[in-house]
Enzyme design. Structure first.
Site, PDB file in Angstrom:
ATOM      1  N   LEU A   1      58.219  35.825 101.474  1.00  0.00           N
ATOM      2  CA  LEU A   1      59.467  35.423 101.226  1.00  0.00           C
ATOM      3  C   LEU A   1      59.509  33.882 102.470  1.00  0.00           C
ATOM      4  O   LEU A   1      60.647  34.548 101.887  1.00  0.00           O
ATOM      5  CB  LEU A   1      60.271  35.323  99.930  1.00  0.00           C
ATOM      6  CG  LEU A   1      59.747  35.523  98.990  1.00  0.00           C
ATOM      7  CD1 LEU A   1      60.506  36.428  97.694  1.00  0.00           C
ATOM      8  CD2 LEU A   1      59.018  34.226  98.054  1.00  0.00           C
TER       9      LEU A   1
ATOM     10  N   ASN B   1      60.793  26.844  92.855  1.00  0.00           N
ATOM     11  CA  ASN B   1      60.338  28.384  92.686  1.00  0.00           C
ATOM     12  C   ASN B   1      61.096  29.117  93.156  1.00  0.00           C
ATOM     13  O   ASN B   1      61.427  29.275  94.073  1.00  0.00           O
ATOM     14  CB  ASN B   1      58.954  28.666  93.409  1.00  0.00           C
ATOM     15  CG  ASN B   1      57.852  30.044  93.708  1.00  0.00           C
ATOM     16  OD1 ASN B   1      58.867  30.597  94.035  1.00  0.00           O
ATOM     17  ND2 ASN B   1      57.282  30.305  92.426  1.00  0.00           N
TER      18      ASN B   1
ATOM     19  N   ASN C   1      59.733  33.278  89.783  1.00  0.00           N
ATOM     20  CA  ASN C   1      58.770  34.123  89.352  1.00  0.00           C
ATOM     21  C   ASN C   1      59.109  35.538  89.892  1.00  0.00           C
ATOM     22  O   ASN C   1      59.936  35.509  90.309  1.00  0.00           O
ATOM     23  CB  ASN C   1      58.567  33.859  91.796  1.00  0.00           C
ATOM     24  CG  ASN C   1      57.849  34.287  92.374  1.00  0.00           C
ATOM     25  OD1 ASN C   1      57.083  35.701  91.836  1.00  0.00           O
ATOM     26  ND2 ASN C   1      57.846  34.888  93.683  1.00  0.00           N
TER      27      ASN C   1
ATOM     28  N   CYS D   1      58.885  39.371  92.771  1.00  0.00           N
ATOM     29  CA  CYS D   1      59.381  40.318  93.795  1.00  0.00           C
ATOM     30  C   CYS D   1      59.464  41.906  93.488  1.00  0.00           C
ATOM     31  O   CYS D   1      59.645  42.379  92.779  1.00  0.00           O
ATOM     32  CB  CYS D   1      60.498  39.567  94.275  1.00  0.00           C
ATOM     33  SG  CYS D   1      60.179  37.920  94.552  1.00  0.00           S
TER      34      CYS D   1
ATOM     35  N   ASN E   1      50.423  34.546  89.951  1.00  0.00           N
ATOM     36  CA  ASN E   1      50.829  34.887  91.460  1.00  0.00           C
ATOM     37  C   ASN E   1      49.617  35.993  91.407  1.00  0.00           C
ATOM     38  O   ASN E   1      48.542  35.977  91.045  1.00  0.00           O
ATOM     39  CB  ASN E   1      52.013  35.522  91.600  1.00  0.00           C
ATOM     40  CG  ASN E   1      52.832  35.414  92.346  1.00  0.00           C
ATOM     41  OD1 ASN E   1      52.458  34.985  93.794  1.00  0.00           O
ATOM     42  ND2 ASN E   1      53.709  35.502  92.310  1.00  0.00           N
TER      43      ASN E   1
ATOM     44  N   GLY F   1      43.204  33.110  95.896  1.00  0.00           N
ATOM     45  CA  GLY F   1      41.375  32.447  96.093  1.00  0.00           C
ATOM     46  C   GLY F   1      40.352  32.370  95.077  1.00  0.00           C
ATOM     47  O   GLY F   1      40.217  33.190  94.752  1.00  0.00           O
TER      48      GLY F   1
ATOM     49  N   GLY G   1      44.570  30.124  90.394  1.00  0.00           N
ATOM     50  CA  GLY G   1      44.166  31.062  90.966  1.00  0.00           C
ATOM     51  C   GLY G   1      42.517  31.162  91.419  1.00  0.00           C
ATOM     52  O   GLY G   1      41.685  30.280  89.634  1.00  0.00           O
ATOM     53  N   GLY G   2      42.768  30.741  92.351  1.00  0.00           N
ATOM     54  CA  GLY G   2      41.328  30.289  92.792  1.00  0.00           C
ATOM     55  C   GLY G   2      40.985  28.348  92.867  1.00  0.00           C
ATOM     56  O   GLY G   2      38.885  29.040  92.655  1.00  0.00           O
TER      57      GLY G   2
ATOM     58  N   GLY H   1      46.178  26.679  95.005  1.00  0.00           N
ATOM     59  CA  GLY H   1      47.370  27.395  95.782  1.00  0.00           C
ATOM     60  C   GLY H   1      46.819  27.197  97.379  1.00  0.00           C
ATOM     61  O   GLY H   1      46.009  26.398  98.108  1.00  0.00           O
TER      62      GLY H   1
END
Ligand SMILES: Cc1cc2nc3c(=O)[nH]c(=O)nc-3n(C[C@H](O)[C@H](O)[C@H](O)COP(=O)(O)OP(=O)(O)OC[C@H]3O[C@@H](n4cnc5c(N)ncnc54)[C@H](O)[C@@H]3O)c2cc1C
Ligand SMILES: Cc1cc2nc3c(=O)[nH]c(=O)nc-3n(C[C@H](O)[C@H](O)[C@H](O)COP(=O)(O)O)c2cc1C
Ligand code: FES
Lengths: 300, 247
Positions: free
Chosen positions: A73, A99, A126, A129, A191, A216, A242-243, A264
């Site tokens: 972060l 975010n 998010n 964390c 995430n 990925g 996601g990917g 992402g």
């Protein structure tokens, strides 16, 4: 004519393709490759109340079909963001999602209060964390802890609130229900997955923190399954992540129940990937005679 | 707007020393490559998603419509690139990063260690000034003839003594003769160079693991005297005083 617009919590996205947090900075670098106005939206790098320098040591490590990251972060803090990055983003004619990350409930609430007074369109919370106060437990693991933080943030938040779920949740469906009960207007998932790598020559973990986040194409089938399960269990809009690296992936997520998707790690292998995905979706709609993505949303 | 990844065609790809390759590429259309010495490109020699990330390589030379990269085969990515034949294509993004400062005065030395020699040909050519070149290798020296065409003196070292001085290149480097030093190689070598050159201008090209290569992911950062910097954006060339600060 096809219609790619999506309306999520009264916010209109031109198309369902959003740049995912932490993979797109604050848009500046990518704006050299294409006009950001072509995107449905941008989710900013994770913001914390105070500026953070991020983690030491190796921060990215390639693995089969993706990468592990431990950026930690690194960000200019909410005030730095408002002062230095937001004026640029405001001009881009796309949906801006802030975010927000944090370590304590107080920090989350204070960060959100500061963002209430700005022009940002939505907040993406998010909750993966580490929660220092709860003894290192992440908010995103236990549904009860997540309920607490989302409820508090909901009370303070004047913007539409997306809660970003961690795939490391004990039970992703219970987690989703709990966040919706606590007042989430929408959910985004997933995430990164908790993961690790070892350097066998030095006999040490690759990352100083040992555990890092996996993203990925290698996570896509699991992320897709989670979007599918969650979209059947709750009534709020879902953003699938996601990917995703091509339009087919994006359509899969939409068929599994996502209203929009985020790209992402794909941004790292091709800065124009989101544009190619948007164009691919449009072509697919034309070829398949789909006028509006609602026709295929959640058809599985 | 900048172009994204673009296809280029392999003209030649030859092993010039063991595990060291020189690849020359052109764009399919009559277009020239852009870039300053010290800048780099991200390369992908694969269409599928494995390997996933592109690989950074420094510009080794640009002549006419041809770009040259000099690379050492380390792992899967560079292995893929080494298998390309003339006529094959690969994709590249760039030029990226800041590049060397060419606006300098005084006596100049270039010091490279191993594959750190890669960006130096283009640098020498672009400086177009009197330069002394110091290059160190582990076992086998390469690119010496290419260098000789551009510089006044070449000093070579190999750790096994197969060519030039037996030992490290810093053993035979004489800092007092120079005002400006450019260096690229293992961090320990560059740190030694810096420690020998206190008070002089030292420019060094840094490496780090990269994902995006354009400044967005914050994966390639290093700590400097002036805060956290991205090797792909504020670098890869940094001044010695920025990198070697001890608090
Ligand atoms: C700005 C810059 C310029 C470079 N220029 C050259 C050059 O001109 N010639 C040359 O031979 N090498 C150069 N390198 C190093 C080169 O990028 C790596 O050796 C290469 O990426 C290794 O990939 P691989 O798949 O063969 O190895 P693997 O170990 O399989 O790679 C796995 C991952 O780690 C990364 N990685 C591994 N080693 C390094 C390293 N030393 N630096 C950065 N990333 C690494 C890879 O990019 C990949 O993401 C440069 C690096 C940087 C950052
Ligand atoms: C380098 C990197 C940094 C990230 N930073 C953040 C962040 O600050 N906040 C956040 O919510 N997600 C962050 N993520 C997670 C992504 O937004 C996304 O949820 C995840 O990578 C899965 O999508 P992908 O497989 O398409 O990458 C980051 C991911 C990566 C790879
Ligand atoms: S490689 Fe992504 S910021 Fe440098």
């Amino acid at each position: 004519m096809i219609e790619t617009k999506v309306n999520i919590c009264e916010v209109e996205f031109k198309n369902p393709v959003i740049a995912a947090s932490g993979t797109f900075g604050f848009g500046r670098e990518y704006s050299e490759y294409f006009p950001l106005s072509r995107l449905g939206g941008i989710s900013t790098k994770g913001l914390t109340l105070e500026k953070r320098e991020g983690n030491e040591g190796i921060r990215i490590y390639e693995t089969t079909g993706g990468l592990l990251n431990s950026i930690g972060l690194q960000n200019p803090g909410i005030e730095g963001f408002i002062r230095e990055e937001l004026p640029f983003l405001e001009k881009q004619d796309t949906v801006i999602i802030a975010n927000v990350g944090g370590s304590t409930i107080e920090d989350y609430v204070k960060a959100v209060e500061k963002l209430n007074e700005t022009s940002i369109d939505m907040i993406e919370l998010n909750i993966s964390c580490p929660n220092v106060k709860e003894g290192g437990m992440a908010f995103g693991i236990k549904a009860e802890t997540a309920f607490e933080v989302v409820s508090q943030v909901r009370k303070a938040c004047k913007k539409p609130l997306i809660v970003k779920l961690s795939p490391n949740a004990e039970n992703i469906v219970n987690m989703a229900k709990s966040c919706v009960m606590a007042g989430a207007d929408a959910l985004s998932l997933v995430n990164t997955f908790s993961a690790m790598a070892i350097d066998i020559k030095s006999r040490k973990p690759v990352f100083d923190n040992i555990i890092a986040g996996l993203s990925g194409p290698c996570i896509k089938p699991i992320a897709l399954r989670m979007v599918y399960e969650v979209s059947r269990a709750v009534d709020v809009p879902i953003v699938g992540i996601g990917g995703i690296t091509n339009y087919k992936d994006a359509i899969e997520f939409i068929m599994a129940g996502a209203w929009a998707i985020q790209v992402g790690s794909g941004n790292f292998i091709n800065p124009n990937i989101s544009i190619e995905i948007i164009e691919g979706i449009e072509k697919f709609m034309l070829d398949e005679g789909i006028k509006n993505l609602e026709e295929i949303r959640g058809i599985i | 707007m900048k172009a994204g990844y673009r296809k280029a065609i392999v003209n030649t790809n030859a092993e010039i020393a063991s595990n060291i390759f020189e690849i020359k590429l052109s764009y399919p259309k009559d277009e020239n490559f852009q870039g300053q010495p010290g800048q780099f490109y991200m390369l992908k020699a694969w269409e599928a998603l494995d390997p996933f990330l592109p690989r950074p390589l420094s510009i080794s030379n640009i002549v006419g419509d041809t770009i040259t990269f000099l690379y050492e085969v380390k792992g899967r990515g560079t292995q893929f690139i080494s298998k390309l034949h003339p006529g094959h294509t690969l994709e590249l993004l760039g030029p990226l990063g800041n590049g060397f400062d060419l606006n300098i005065e005084g006596n100049i030395a270039i010091i490279s260690g191993g594959i750190g020699i890669a960006p130096m040909i283009y640098l020498m050519k672009s400086l177009n000034k009197k330069v002394d070149f110091y290059c160190g290798f582990r076992d086998e020296a390469y690119y010496i003839d290419e260098i000789k065409g551009y510089v006044d003196s070449v000093f070579v070292s190999t750790e096994n003594g197969s060519l030039g001085h037996k030992g490290f290149i810093t053993d035979i480097f004489t800092p007092e003769k120079y005002d400006v030093i450019f260096t690229c190689g293992p961090l320990a070598m560059m740190e030694k160079v810096w420690s020998m050159c206190k008070g002089k201008k030292v420019y060094m090209s840094m490496e780090n693991r990269m994902a995006c290569g354009i400044g967005a992911c914050l994966g390639c950062t290093i700590k400097t005297r002036y805060g956290i910097k991205r090797v792909c954006k504020e670098g890869p060339v940094f001044s010695g005083e920025e990198v070697f600060f001890y608090d």
